[in-house]
Design a protein around this motif. Structure first.
Motif, PDB file in Angstrom:
ATOM      1  N   TYR A 289      14.968  15.674  -5.111  1.00 30.58           N
ATOM      2  CA  TYR A 289      15.022  15.088  -3.775  1.00 30.58           C
ATOM      3  C   TYR A 289      13.633  15.026  -3.177  1.00 30.58           C
ATOM      4  O   TYR A 289      12.878  16.004  -3.186  1.00 30.58           O
ATOM      5  CB  TYR A 289      15.923  15.845  -2.800  1.00 30.58           C
ATOM      6  N   GLN A 293      11.815   9.024  -1.503  1.00 33.25           N
ATOM      7  CA  GLN A 293      12.245   8.356  -2.742  1.00 33.25           C
ATOM      8  C   GLN A 293      13.122   7.140  -2.451  1.00 33.25           C
ATOM      9  O   GLN A 293      13.902   7.115  -1.499  1.00 33.25           O
ATOM     10  CB  GLN A 293      12.971   9.339  -3.662  1.00 33.25           C
ATOM     11  N   ASN A 298      19.162   6.735   0.550  1.00 28.67           N
ATOM     12  CA  ASN A 298      18.246   7.778   1.045  1.00 28.67           C
ATOM     13  C   ASN A 298      17.457   7.344   2.269  1.00 28.67           C
ATOM     14  O   ASN A 298      17.172   8.161   3.143  1.00 28.67           O
ATOM     15  CB  ASN A 298      17.262   8.224  -0.037  1.00 28.67           C
ATOM     16  N   LYS A 299      17.106   6.075   2.339  1.00 28.95           N
ATOM     17  CA  LYS A 299      16.338   5.601   3.490  1.00 28.95           C
ATOM     18  C   LYS A 299      17.108   5.851   4.781  1.00 28.95           C
ATOM     19  O   LYS A 299      16.561   6.359   5.767  1.00 28.95           O
ATOM     20  CB  LYS A 299      16.031   4.106   3.341  1.00 28.95           C
ATOM     21  N   ALA A 302      17.412   9.797   5.373  1.00 28.19           N
ATOM     22  CA  ALA A 302      16.169  10.404   5.854  1.00 28.19           C
ATOM     23  C   ALA A 302      15.882  10.003   7.296  1.00 28.19           C
ATOM     24  O   ALA A 302      15.470  10.843   8.121  1.00 28.19           O
ATOM     25  CB  ALA A 302      15.010  10.013   4.938  1.00 28.19           C
ATOM     26  N   ALA A 318      19.373  17.983   1.944  1.00 23.74           N
ATOM     27  CA  ALA A 318      20.025  16.979   1.109  1.00 23.74           C
ATOM     28  C   ALA A 318      21.124  17.592   0.249  1.00 23.74           C
ATOM     29  O   ALA A 318      22.180  16.988   0.043  1.00 23.74           O
ATOM     30  CB  ALA A 318      18.994  16.285   0.227  1.00 23.74           C
ATOM     31  N   GLU A 322      24.990  16.495   0.305  1.00 23.79           N
ATOM     32  CA  GLU A 322      25.598  15.973  -0.922  1.00 23.79           C
ATOM     33  C   GLU A 322      26.856  16.769  -1.300  1.00 23.79           C
ATOM     34  O   GLU A 322      27.850  16.211  -1.752  1.00 23.79           O
ATOM     35  CB  GLU A 322      24.584  16.014  -2.063  1.00 23.79           C
ATOM     36  N   LYS A 355      25.771   6.102  -3.523  1.00 20.49           N
ATOM     37  CA  LYS A 355      24.605   6.158  -2.636  1.00 20.49           C
ATOM     38  C   LYS A 355      24.571   7.501  -1.923  1.00 20.49           C
ATOM     39  O   LYS A 355      25.564   8.237  -1.897  1.00 20.49           O
ATOM     40  CB  LYS A 355      24.644   5.021  -1.619  1.00 20.49           C
ATOM     41  N   PRO A 357      21.495  10.781  -0.471  1.00 17.82           N
ATOM     42  CA  PRO A 357      20.126  11.293  -0.621  1.00 17.82           C
ATOM     43  C   PRO A 357      19.604  11.207  -2.043  1.00 17.82           C
ATOM     44  O   PRO A 357      18.419  10.978  -2.271  1.00 17.82           O
ATOM     45  CB  PRO A 357      20.254  12.754  -0.182  1.00 17.82           C
TER      46      PRO A 357
END
Length: 425
Positions: A289, A293, A298-299, A302, A318, A322, A355, A357
């Motif tokens: 992670y 990335q 993740n975008k 984050a 993360a 998850e 989809k 993190p």
């Protein structure tokens, strides 16, 4: 008043036949609505975190990740409300086992997310096997729990201790062209296994580990260890958890930083980068992670964490998110019927996420994720320290490039395995 009287009179004077019919209808209605009512009963999720000691920083991030995940889902999983029962293990194995017993026997949780550390997970392994409660690990990376001693009630939402470090070992030898390295890491299971994975891949690609240093987990001063690092090595590999990476890098800089630093991911995790300064710039690390990335989901994750908590998410954030997403997917797969723990556990082992993190994630037959690993360099960018991705290794297994059968025939990674063949050279 007359209306009420007549109503009472009607109920009291109805015939035996109609009374029986009414009772039968009422009973049938109760039977028919029972499943619906049961579906609305809260799912009891035990959450084992750390709120004190060397690992407390990671524990706080775990709480944020889980809180964020539940908020996204309106406090529900599979249509049922979630009752979250949080306990503090203090990062102590004995306390961890006691808290697990409380969650299972007193609270009667449907599933557990946690604990944080590898040695904590090992401490409750036998107990979880005995009672049969699904456990999703958000950070505890103990190798054998998904290898030689698979626990049928355990899945991991993150990789093993060594999983990202195999990649770093190869990268250090092949890409960085490093020849001689000293390792230094926390003297507990996570540090041992992470270092072992790095050492194995590094030496398999021509490198040499010439010294291994093991500071205690709660050491305050790294000076006596730093002074043992030879000045002629190419790099120091650092494997620290919690706030120990921060203290080591600060003290290492004070001693003049005799060699460049490469590191296990938690040494420069985003969760503690916000407290670091120039001492972290240039550190090369590996992990599954990184806040920067580029993987599906993740975008948004984050950005959401930054907006809510004012800092980049890290490994622990993360991982807890998850683990929550894993449980949510499994609850949906069993139509909310978490009381059937065998079915819930089967669903957890079959989870696939497209989809999040970590991007796309699926579990191997041992209950461990196959995931993307990145090589990162810590840089000062956009007014804050960030881990900038240098290279990506897709679909990395816990066995790296080694044959699983041969891998499992060897001893589990430890302080002394694999043996360091080049110490003192």
């Amino acid at each position: 008043m007359p209306t009420n009287t007549s109503a009472v009179t009607f109920r009291r004077t109805r015939s035996k036949a109609s009374c029986k019919a009414w009772l039968l209808a009422t009973a049938l209605a109760a039977v028919c609505t029972a499943p619906a009512l049961a579906q609305q009963a809260p799912i009891k999720v035990g959450f084992m975190t750390v709120r004190s000691g060397a690992l407390a920083a990671g524990g706080k991030q775990m709480e944020q990740g889980l809180e964020y995940c539940l908020a996204e889902r309106g406090g529900k999983m599979g249509g049922r409300p979630v009752e979250l029962i949080t306990v503090d293990t203090a990062g102590q194995p004995a306390t961890t086992k006691t808290r697990a017993q409380e969650l299972v026997e007193r609270v009667r949780v449907d599933a557990i997310i946690g604990p944080l550390a590898a040695f904590e997970a090992l401490a409750i392994d036998d107990y979880i096997r005995q009672v049969g409660v699904p456990v999703i690990s958000p950070s505890a990376a103990a190798e054998d729990l998904t290898q030689r001693k698979q626990n049928p009630w355990f899945v991991r939402a993150v990789g093993t201790s060594a999983q990202a470090n195999h990649a770093l070992g190869e990268y250090a030898a092949k890409d960085l062209k490093l020849k001689r390295v000293v390792t230094i890491g926390d003297d507990f299971a996570f540090g041992h296994e992470a270092t072992a994975g790095f050492q194995r891949a590094f030496e398999d690609n021509g490198g040499k580990v010439v010294k291994k240093l093991w500071p205690p987990l709660n050491v305050a001063d790294y000076g006596s260890y730093i002074s043992q690092i030879p000045s002629d090595v190419d790099a120091v590999y650092a494997a620290f958890a919690g706030g120990n990476g921060l203290r080591f890098l600060q003290q290492y800089a004070e001693y003049g930083a005799p060699a460049k630093v490469i590191a296990q991911m938690t040494t420069v995790d985003e969760g503690i980068l916000k407290s670091m300064g120039k001492e972290a710039v240039g550190v090369i690390s590996s992990g599954w992670y990184t806040a920067t990335q580029d993987v599906p989901g993740n975008k948004e994750f984050a950005a959401g964490i930054r907006a809510k908590y004012g800092a980049d998410p890290g490994y622990y954030t993360a991982g807890a998110y998850e683990a929550c997403a894993f449980l949510d997917a499994a609850v949906k797969a069993v139509d909310g019927k978490v009381e059937d723990k065998q079915a819930l556990m089967k669903a957890l082992r079959e989870v696939k996420l497209d989809k999040g993190p970590f991007g796309e994630v699926a579990l191997d037959p041992y209950g461990n994720p196959i995931m993307t690993v990145t090589i990162r360099r810590t840089e000062e960018k956009d007014g804050r320290l960030q881990n900038v991705v240098l290279k990506t290794y897709p679909k990395v297994s816990q066995f790296w490039t080694y044959d699983p059968k041969a891998f499992l025939a060897d001893p589990v990674y430890s302080r002394d395995y694999p043996p360091a063949r080049h110490l003192g050279n």
